[in-house]
Design a protein around this motif. Sequence first.
Motif, mmCIF file in Angstrom:
data_model
loop_
_atom_site.group_PDB
_atom_site.id
_atom_site.type_symbol
_atom_site.label_atom_id
_atom_site.label_comp_id
_atom_site.label_asym_id
_atom_site.label_seq_id
_atom_site.Cartn_x
_atom_site.Cartn_y
_atom_site.Cartn_z
ATOM 1 N N LYS A 76 0.824 -1.201 0.000
ATOM 2 C CA LYS A 76 0.000 0.000 0.000
ATOM 3 C C LYS A 76 0.865 1.261 0.000
ATOM 4 O O LYS A 76 0.560 2.239 -0.695
ATOM 5 C CB LYS A 76 -0.922 -0.012 1.223
ATOM 6 N N ILE A 77 1.961 1.258 0.760
ATOM 7 C CA ILE A 77 2.870 2.408 0.779
ATOM 8 C C ILE A 77 3.474 2.619 -0.606
ATOM 9 O O ILE A 77 3.529 3.739 -1.128
ATOM 10 C CB ILE A 77 3.979 2.203 1.826
ATOM 11 N N GLN A 78 3.942 1.531 -1.217
ATOM 12 C CA GLN A 78 4.551 1.631 -2.544
ATOM 13 C C GLN A 78 3.575 2.153 -3.580
ATOM 14 O O GLN A 78 3.923 2.992 -4.434
ATOM 15 C CB GLN A 78 5.073 0.253 -2.957
ATOM 16 N N GLU A 79 2.334 1.713 -3.513
ATOM 17 C CA GLU A 79 1.329 2.146 -4.477
ATOM 18 C C GLU A 79 1.054 3.647 -4.362
ATOM 19 O O GLU A 79 0.961 4.354 -5.372
ATOM 20 C CB GLU A 79 0.045 1.350 -4.253
ATOM 21 N N ILE A 80 0.952 4.156 -3.136
ATOM 22 C CA ILE A 80 0.657 5.574 -2.949
ATOM 23 C C ILE A 80 1.838 6.443 -3.388
ATOM 24 O O ILE A 80 1.662 7.461 -4.086
ATOM 25 C CB ILE A 80 0.292 5.845 -1.474
ATOM 26 N N ILE A 81 3.055 6.056 -3.012
ATOM 27 C CA ILE A 81 4.233 6.844 -3.407
ATOM 28 C C ILE A 81 4.389 6.845 -4.926
ATOM 29 O O ILE A 81 4.685 7.878 -5.539
ATOM 30 C CB ILE A 81 5.496 6.282 -2.737
ATOM 31 N N ASP A 82 4.170 5.701 -5.538
ATOM 32 C CA ASP A 82 4.308 5.607 -6.995
ATOM 33 C C ASP A 82 3.280 6.469 -7.712
ATOM 34 O O ASP A 82 3.567 7.048 -8.767
ATOM 35 C CB ASP A 82 4.175 4.145 -7.425
ATOM 36 N N THR A 83 2.091 6.583 -7.147
ATOM 37 C CA THR A 83 1.063 7.432 -7.753
ATOM 38 C C THR A 83 1.499 8.898 -7.750
ATOM 39 O O THR A 83 1.306 9.617 -8.749
ATOM 40 C CB THR A 83 -0.268 7.280 -6.992
ATOM 41 N N HIS A 84 2.103 9.343 -6.648
ATOM 42 C CA HIS A 84 2.556 10.730 -6.568
ATOM 43 C C HIS A 84 3.774 10.985 -7.465
ATOM 44 O O HIS A 84 3.891 12.049 -8.088
ATOM 45 C CB HIS A 84 2.919 11.093 -5.124
ATOM 46 N N SER A 85 4.692 10.031 -7.530
ATOM 47 C CA SER A 85 5.948 10.254 -8.260
ATOM 48 C C SER A 85 5.838 9.992 -9.758
ATOM 49 O O SER A 85 6.772 10.298 -10.502
ATOM 50 C CB SER A 85 7.041 9.353 -7.674
ATOM 51 N N ALA A 118 4.113 11.544 -11.946
ATOM 52 C CA ALA A 118 4.156 12.816 -12.673
ATOM 53 C C ALA A 118 5.562 13.387 -12.759
ATOM 54 O O ALA A 118 5.824 14.291 -13.561
ATOM 55 C CB ALA A 118 3.237 13.826 -11.999
ATOM 56 N N TRP A 119 6.491 12.873 -11.961
ATOM 57 C CA TRP A 119 7.878 13.356 -11.971
ATOM 58 C C TRP A 119 8.779 12.471 -12.819
ATOM 59 O O TRP A 119 9.992 12.681 -12.862
ATOM 60 C CB TRP A 119 8.439 13.407 -10.552
ATOM 61 N N GLY A 120 8.217 11.458 -13.466
ATOM 62 C CA GLY A 120 9.019 10.533 -14.254
ATOM 63 C C GLY A 120 9.757 9.528 -13.396
ATOM 64 O O GLY A 120 10.783 8.981 -13.816
ATOM 65 N N ILE A 121 9.251 9.268 -12.182
ATOM 66 C CA ILE A 121 9.893 8.363 -11.231
ATOM 67 C C ILE A 121 9.008 7.133 -11.051
ATOM 68 O O ILE A 121 7.791 7.241 -10.915
ATOM 69 C CB ILE A 121 10.128 9.043 -9.868
ATOM 70 N N LYS A 122 9.652 5.961 -11.034
ATOM 71 C CA LYS A 122 8.961 4.705 -10.772
ATOM 72 C C LYS A 122 9.472 4.114 -9.473
ATOM 73 O O LYS A 122 10.661 3.791 -9.350
ATOM 74 C CB LYS A 122 9.201 3.713 -11.919
ATOM 75 N N VAL A 123 8.593 3.993 -8.486
ATOM 76 C CA VAL A 123 8.942 3.371 -7.204
ATOM 77 C C VAL A 123 8.702 1.878 -7.342
ATOM 78 O O VAL A 123 7.566 1.429 -7.507
ATOM 79 C CB VAL A 123 8.118 3.965 -6.051
ATOM 80 N N THR A 124 9.769 1.109 -7.293
ATOM 81 C CA THR A 124 9.651 -0.331 -7.515
ATOM 82 C C THR A 124 9.289 -1.106 -6.249
ATOM 83 O O THR A 124 8.485 -2.036 -6.290
ATOM 84 C CB THR A 124 10.970 -0.885 -8.079
ATOM 85 N N THR A 125 9.875 -0.708 -5.119
ATOM 86 C CA THR A 125 9.658 -1.456 -3.877
ATOM 87 C C THR A 125 9.779 -0.526 -2.688
ATOM 88 O O THR A 125 10.605 0.385 -2.682
ATOM 89 C CB THR A 125 10.682 -2.601 -3.717
ATOM 90 N N VAL A 126 8.952 -0.788 -1.672
ATOM 91 C CA VAL A 126 9.081 -0.141 -0.367
ATOM 92 C C VAL A 126 8.983 -1.237 0.687
ATOM 93 O O VAL A 126 8.032 -2.029 0.675
ATOM 94 C CB VAL A 126 8.001 0.928 -0.134
ATOM 95 N N GLU A 127 9.966 -1.295 1.576
ATOM 96 C CA GLU A 127 9.996 -2.336 2.597
ATOM 97 C C GLU A 127 10.191 -1.706 3.979
ATOM 98 O O GLU A 127 11.056 -0.850 4.153
ATOM 99 C CB GLU A 127 11.140 -3.322 2.343
ATOM 100 N N ILE A 128 9.356 -2.134 4.926
ATOM 101 C CA ILE A 128 9.571 -1.750 6.328
ATOM 102 C C ILE A 128 10.684 -2.627 6.870
ATOM 103 O O ILE A 128 10.575 -3.854 6.887
ATOM 104 C CB ILE A 128 8.288 -1.929 7.152
ATOM 105 N N LYS A 129 11.785 -2.019 7.314
ATOM 106 C CA LYS A 129 12.942 -2.798 7.744
ATOM 107 C C LYS A 129 13.113 -2.851 9.253
ATOM 108 O O LYS A 129 13.870 -3.681 9.750
ATOM 109 C CB LYS A 129 14.211 -2.253 7.106
ATOM 110 N N ASP A 130 12.432 -1.987 9.993
ATOM 111 C CA ASP A 130 12.599 -2.013 11.450
ATOM 112 C C ASP A 130 11.362 -1.429 12.109
ATOM 113 O O ASP A 130 10.862 -0.378 11.692
ATOM 114 C CB ASP A 130 13.837 -1.206 11.858
ATOM 115 N N ILE A 131 10.874 -2.142 13.133
ATOM 116 C CA ILE A 131 9.744 -1.671 13.947
ATOM 117 C C ILE A 131 10.163 -1.778 15.401
ATOM 118 O O ILE A 131 10.434 -2.879 15.899
ATOM 119 C CB ILE A 131 8.470 -2.510 13.690
#
Length: 263
Positions: A138-147, A149-162
Amino acid sequence: MDPITLIIIGVVILIILALSIRIVNQYERGVVFRLGKVIGVRDPGLRLIIPLVDRMVKPSLQIVTMPIPAQKIITQDNVTIDVAAVAYFKVVDAYKAVVEIENYNRAVNQISQTTVRSVVGQFTLDEVLSETPLVNSKIQEIIDTHSEAWGIKVTTVEIKDIKLPDSMQRAIALQAEAEREKRAKIISAEGEYLAAGKLGEAADIIAEHPVALQLRIMQVLSIIAAEKNSTIVFPAQLLNSIRDIKDFLESEVPSAKEIKKSK
Protein backbone atom coordinates in the motif's frame (compact mmCIF):
# COMPACT_ATOMS: atom_id res chain seq x y z
CA MET A 1 51.06 32.41 -40.75
CA ASP A 2 52.74 33.22 -37.50
CA PRO A 3 53.38 30.07 -35.37
CA ILE A 4 52.10 31.85 -32.30
CA THR A 5 48.82 32.55 -34.09
CA LEU A 6 48.55 28.88 -35.07
CA ILE A 7 49.08 27.85 -31.48
CA ILE A 8 46.42 30.27 -30.28
CA ILE A 9 43.96 29.01 -32.90
CA GLY A 10 44.72 25.41 -31.93
CA VAL A 11 44.16 26.16 -28.25
CA VAL A 12 40.86 27.88 -29.03
CA ILE A 13 39.72 24.90 -31.09
CA LEU A 14 40.61 22.51 -28.29
CA ILE A 15 38.72 24.63 -25.79
CA ILE A 16 35.67 24.71 -28.07
CA LEU A 17 35.82 20.96 -28.53
CA ALA A 18 36.18 20.42 -24.78
CA LEU A 19 33.14 22.58 -24.19
CA SER A 20 31.19 20.90 -27.00
CA ILE A 21 31.84 17.22 -26.35
CA ARG A 22 29.67 15.41 -23.85
CA ILE A 23 29.74 11.69 -23.00
CA VAL A 24 26.44 10.15 -21.95
CA ASN A 25 26.92 6.86 -20.08
CA GLN A 26 24.76 3.81 -20.69
CA TYR A 27 22.85 4.34 -17.43
CA GLU A 28 22.21 8.04 -18.17
CA ARG A 29 20.15 10.19 -20.51
CA GLY A 30 21.18 13.68 -21.57
CA VAL A 31 18.52 16.41 -21.46
CA VAL A 32 19.76 19.31 -23.62
CA PHE A 33 18.69 22.90 -22.96
CA ARG A 34 19.30 25.58 -25.60
CA LEU A 35 18.92 29.08 -24.25
CA GLY A 36 16.75 27.66 -21.45
CA LYS A 37 14.49 25.54 -23.67
CA VAL A 38 14.62 21.74 -23.88
CA ILE A 39 15.50 20.69 -27.42
CA GLY A 40 15.73 16.96 -26.86
CA VAL A 41 16.92 13.96 -24.86
CA ARG A 42 20.20 12.40 -25.95
CA ASP A 43 20.87 8.65 -25.81
CA PRO A 44 24.14 7.14 -24.48
CA GLY A 45 27.29 7.85 -26.45
CA LEU A 46 29.44 10.79 -27.61
CA ARG A 47 27.31 13.91 -28.06
CA LEU A 48 28.06 17.46 -29.23
CA ILE A 49 26.48 20.66 -27.96
CA ILE A 50 27.01 24.32 -28.78
CA PRO A 51 29.25 25.89 -26.13
CA LEU A 52 27.79 28.72 -24.06
CA VAL A 53 24.44 28.17 -25.75
CA ASP A 54 23.52 24.59 -24.86
CA ARG A 55 23.49 22.94 -21.45
CA MET A 56 23.15 19.21 -20.80
CA VAL A 57 21.71 17.63 -17.64
CA LYS A 58 22.33 13.89 -17.25
CA PRO A 59 19.96 12.17 -14.78
CA SER A 60 20.84 8.57 -13.85
CA LEU A 61 18.41 5.77 -14.70
CA GLN A 62 19.87 3.40 -12.11
CA ILE A 63 17.74 2.14 -9.24
CA VAL A 64 18.30 4.30 -6.16
CA THR A 65 18.22 2.82 -2.65
CA MET A 66 16.82 5.46 -0.34
CA PRO A 67 16.52 4.85 3.44
CA ILE A 68 13.44 6.32 5.10
CA PRO A 69 14.44 7.54 8.58
CA ALA A 70 12.72 6.07 11.63
CA GLN A 71 9.76 8.11 12.83
CA LYS A 72 7.24 7.79 15.62
CA ILE A 73 3.83 6.63 14.41
CA ILE A 74 0.61 6.08 16.35
CA THR A 75 -1.22 2.98 15.15
CA GLN A 76 -4.96 2.66 14.89
CA ASP A 77 -5.13 1.07 18.36
CA ASN A 78 -3.16 4.01 19.88
CA VAL A 79 0.24 2.33 20.23
CA THR A 80 3.31 4.49 19.54
CA ILE A 81 5.99 2.71 17.50
CA ASP A 82 9.15 3.71 15.65
CA VAL A 83 9.11 2.61 12.01
CA ALA A 84 12.05 2.74 9.58
CA ALA A 85 11.77 1.71 5.95
CA VAL A 86 13.68 1.68 2.67
CA ALA A 87 12.45 2.65 -0.81
CA TYR A 88 13.78 1.64 -4.22
CA PHE A 89 13.04 3.87 -7.19
CA LYS A 90 14.44 4.87 -10.59
CA VAL A 91 14.00 7.52 -13.26
CA VAL A 92 11.92 6.28 -16.21
CA ASP A 93 11.38 9.64 -17.93
CA ALA A 94 14.48 11.85 -17.95
CA TYR A 95 12.58 14.86 -19.31
CA LYS A 96 10.04 14.90 -16.46
CA ALA A 97 12.69 14.17 -13.82
CA VAL A 98 14.61 17.28 -14.90
CA VAL A 99 11.80 19.65 -15.87
CA GLU A 100 8.84 18.74 -13.66
CA ILE A 101 10.62 18.53 -10.29
CA GLU A 102 13.48 20.50 -8.77
CA ASN A 103 15.11 17.65 -6.82
CA TYR A 104 13.45 14.29 -7.33
CA ASN A 105 15.59 12.53 -4.69
CA ARG A 106 14.48 14.92 -1.96
CA ALA A 107 10.90 14.87 -3.22
CA VAL A 108 10.69 11.07 -3.12
CA ASN A 109 12.25 11.05 0.37
CA GLN A 110 9.72 13.51 1.76
CA ILE A 111 6.67 11.90 0.18
CA SER A 112 7.91 8.50 1.41
CA GLN A 113 8.12 9.69 5.02
CA THR A 114 4.64 11.20 5.01
CA THR A 115 3.15 8.15 3.26
CA VAL A 116 4.71 5.69 5.72
CA ARG A 117 3.32 7.69 8.63
CA SER A 118 -0.13 7.90 7.06
CA VAL A 119 -0.44 4.26 5.97
CA VAL A 120 0.96 2.64 9.12
CA GLY A 121 -1.41 4.78 11.20
CA GLN A 122 -4.35 3.10 9.45
CA PHE A 123 -3.43 -0.36 10.79
CA THR A 124 -3.42 -1.85 14.27
CA LEU A 125 -0.18 -3.03 15.82
CA ASP A 126 -0.99 -6.71 15.22
CA GLU A 127 -1.73 -5.98 11.55
CA VAL A 128 1.53 -4.07 11.11
CA LEU A 129 3.49 -6.99 12.58
CA SER A 130 1.62 -9.81 10.85
CA GLU A 131 0.61 -8.21 7.53
CA THR A 132 3.80 -6.33 6.66
CA PRO A 133 3.67 -7.25 2.92
CA LEU A 134 0.22 -5.66 2.67
CA VAL A 135 1.46 -2.48 4.39
CA ASN A 136 4.51 -2.37 2.11
CA SER A 137 2.37 -2.78 -0.99
CA LYS A 138 0.00 0.00 0.00
CA ILE A 139 2.87 2.41 0.78
CA GLN A 140 4.55 1.63 -2.54
CA GLU A 141 1.33 2.15 -4.48
CA ILE A 142 0.66 5.57 -2.95
CA ILE A 143 4.23 6.84 -3.41
CA ASP A 144 4.31 5.61 -6.99
CA THR A 145 1.06 7.43 -7.75
CA HIS A 146 2.56 10.73 -6.57
CA SER A 147 5.95 10.25 -8.26
CA GLU A 148 4.58 9.16 -11.63
CA ALA A 149 4.16 12.82 -12.67
CA TRP A 150 7.88 13.36 -11.97
CA GLY A 151 9.02 10.53 -14.25
CA ILE A 152 9.89 8.36 -11.23
CA LYS A 153 8.96 4.71 -10.77
CA VAL A 154 8.94 3.37 -7.20
CA THR A 155 9.65 -0.33 -7.52
CA THR A 156 9.66 -1.46 -3.88
CA VAL A 157 9.08 -0.14 -0.37
CA GLU A 158 10.00 -2.34 2.60
CA ILE A 159 9.57 -1.75 6.33
CA LYS A 160 12.94 -2.80 7.74
CA ASP A 161 12.60 -2.01 11.45
CA ILE A 162 9.74 -1.67 13.95
CA LYS A 163 10.66 -0.64 17.47
CA LEU A 164 8.06 -1.24 20.17
CA PRO A 165 7.86 0.36 23.64
CA ASP A 166 9.29 -1.76 26.48
CA SER A 167 5.88 -2.21 28.08
CA MET A 168 4.42 -3.46 24.81
CA GLN A 169 7.31 -5.89 24.33
CA ARG A 170 6.62 -7.39 27.76
CA ALA A 171 2.91 -7.65 26.98
CA ILE A 172 3.60 -9.40 23.69
CA ALA A 173 6.02 -11.79 25.41
CA LEU A 174 3.37 -12.67 28.02
CA GLN A 175 0.79 -13.16 25.29
CA ALA A 176 3.11 -15.47 23.34
CA GLU A 177 3.89 -17.46 26.51
CA ALA A 178 0.18 -17.83 27.30
CA GLU A 179 -0.47 -18.95 23.74
CA ARG A 180 2.22 -21.63 23.98
CA GLU A 181 0.82 -22.85 27.30
CA LYS A 182 -2.65 -23.04 25.79
CA ARG A 183 -1.38 -25.14 22.89
CA ALA A 184 0.53 -27.40 25.29
CA LYS A 185 -2.58 -27.99 27.41
CA ILE A 186 -4.68 -28.70 24.34
CA ILE A 187 -2.14 -31.22 23.06
CA SER A 188 -1.95 -32.87 26.49
CA ALA A 189 -5.75 -33.07 26.70
CA GLU A 190 -5.92 -34.60 23.22
CA GLY A 191 -3.32 -37.18 24.31
CA GLU A 192 -5.35 -38.04 27.42
CA TYR A 193 -8.48 -38.35 25.30
CA LEU A 194 -6.80 -40.76 22.88
CA ALA A 195 -5.26 -42.74 25.74
CA ALA A 196 -8.64 -43.04 27.47
CA GLY A 197 -10.15 -44.35 24.26
CA LYS A 198 -7.46 -46.97 23.88
CA LEU A 199 -7.83 -47.99 27.55
CA GLY A 200 -11.58 -48.35 27.03
CA GLU A 201 -10.99 -50.61 24.04
CA ALA A 202 -8.52 -52.66 26.09
CA ALA A 203 -11.04 -52.96 28.93
CA ASP A 204 -13.68 -54.24 26.52
CA ILE A 205 -11.29 -56.89 25.21
CA ILE A 206 -10.33 -57.98 28.75
CA ALA A 207 -14.03 -58.17 29.72
CA GLU A 208 -14.63 -60.55 26.85
CA HIS A 209 -11.46 -62.57 27.60
CA PRO A 210 -10.73 -62.64 31.38
CA VAL A 211 -7.66 -64.78 30.80
CA ALA A 212 -6.03 -61.83 29.08
CA LEU A 213 -6.01 -59.93 32.37
CA GLN A 214 -4.29 -62.82 34.16
CA LEU A 215 -1.68 -62.99 31.41
CA ARG A 216 -1.08 -59.29 31.69
CA ILE A 217 -0.65 -59.57 35.46
CA MET A 218 1.85 -62.38 35.07
CA GLN A 219 3.76 -60.30 32.56
CA VAL A 220 3.97 -57.39 35.00
CA LEU A 221 5.19 -59.73 37.77
CA SER A 222 7.84 -61.09 35.41
CA ILE A 223 9.09 -57.58 34.67
CA ILE A 224 9.20 -56.71 38.38
CA ALA A 225 11.07 -59.91 39.25
CA ALA A 226 13.69 -59.20 36.57
CA GLU A 227 14.61 -55.93 38.35
CA LYS A 228 15.54 -57.87 41.55
CA ASN A 229 13.27 -55.83 43.79
CA SER A 230 12.96 -56.92 47.41
CA THR A 231 9.32 -55.88 47.61
CA ILE A 232 6.63 -56.90 45.15
CA VAL A 233 3.22 -55.29 45.19
CA PHE A 234 0.54 -57.55 43.77
CA PRO A 235 -2.24 -55.96 41.74
CA ALA A 236 -5.65 -56.06 43.40
CA GLN A 237 -7.02 -58.15 40.58
CA LEU A 238 -4.48 -60.89 41.28
CA LEU A 239 -5.34 -60.88 44.98
CA ASN A 240 -9.01 -61.18 44.09
CA SER A 241 -8.18 -64.14 41.86
CA ILE A 242 -6.22 -65.88 44.64
CA ARG A 243 -9.04 -65.18 47.11
CA ASP A 244 -11.58 -66.68 44.69
CA ILE A 245 -9.48 -69.81 44.34
CA LYS A 246 -9.17 -70.09 48.13
CA ASP A 247 -12.92 -69.67 48.64
CA PHE A 248 -13.55 -72.28 45.98
CA LEU A 249 -11.26 -74.77 47.71
CA GLU A 250 -12.82 -74.10 51.11
CA SER A 251 -16.26 -74.65 49.69
CA GLU A 252 -15.15 -77.91 48.16
CA VAL A 253 -13.56 -79.29 51.39
CA PRO A 254 -16.83 -79.29 53.41
CA SER A 255 -18.58 -80.97 50.53
CA ALA A 256 -15.99 -83.77 50.59
CA LYS A 257 -16.38 -84.20 54.36
CA GLU A 258 -20.17 -84.46 54.04
CA ILE A 259 -19.80 -87.17 51.42
CA LYS A 260 -17.55 -89.24 53.73
CA LYS A 261 -19.99 -88.88 56.65
CA SER A 262 -22.89 -90.01 54.53
CA LYS A 263 -20.97 -93.18 53.69
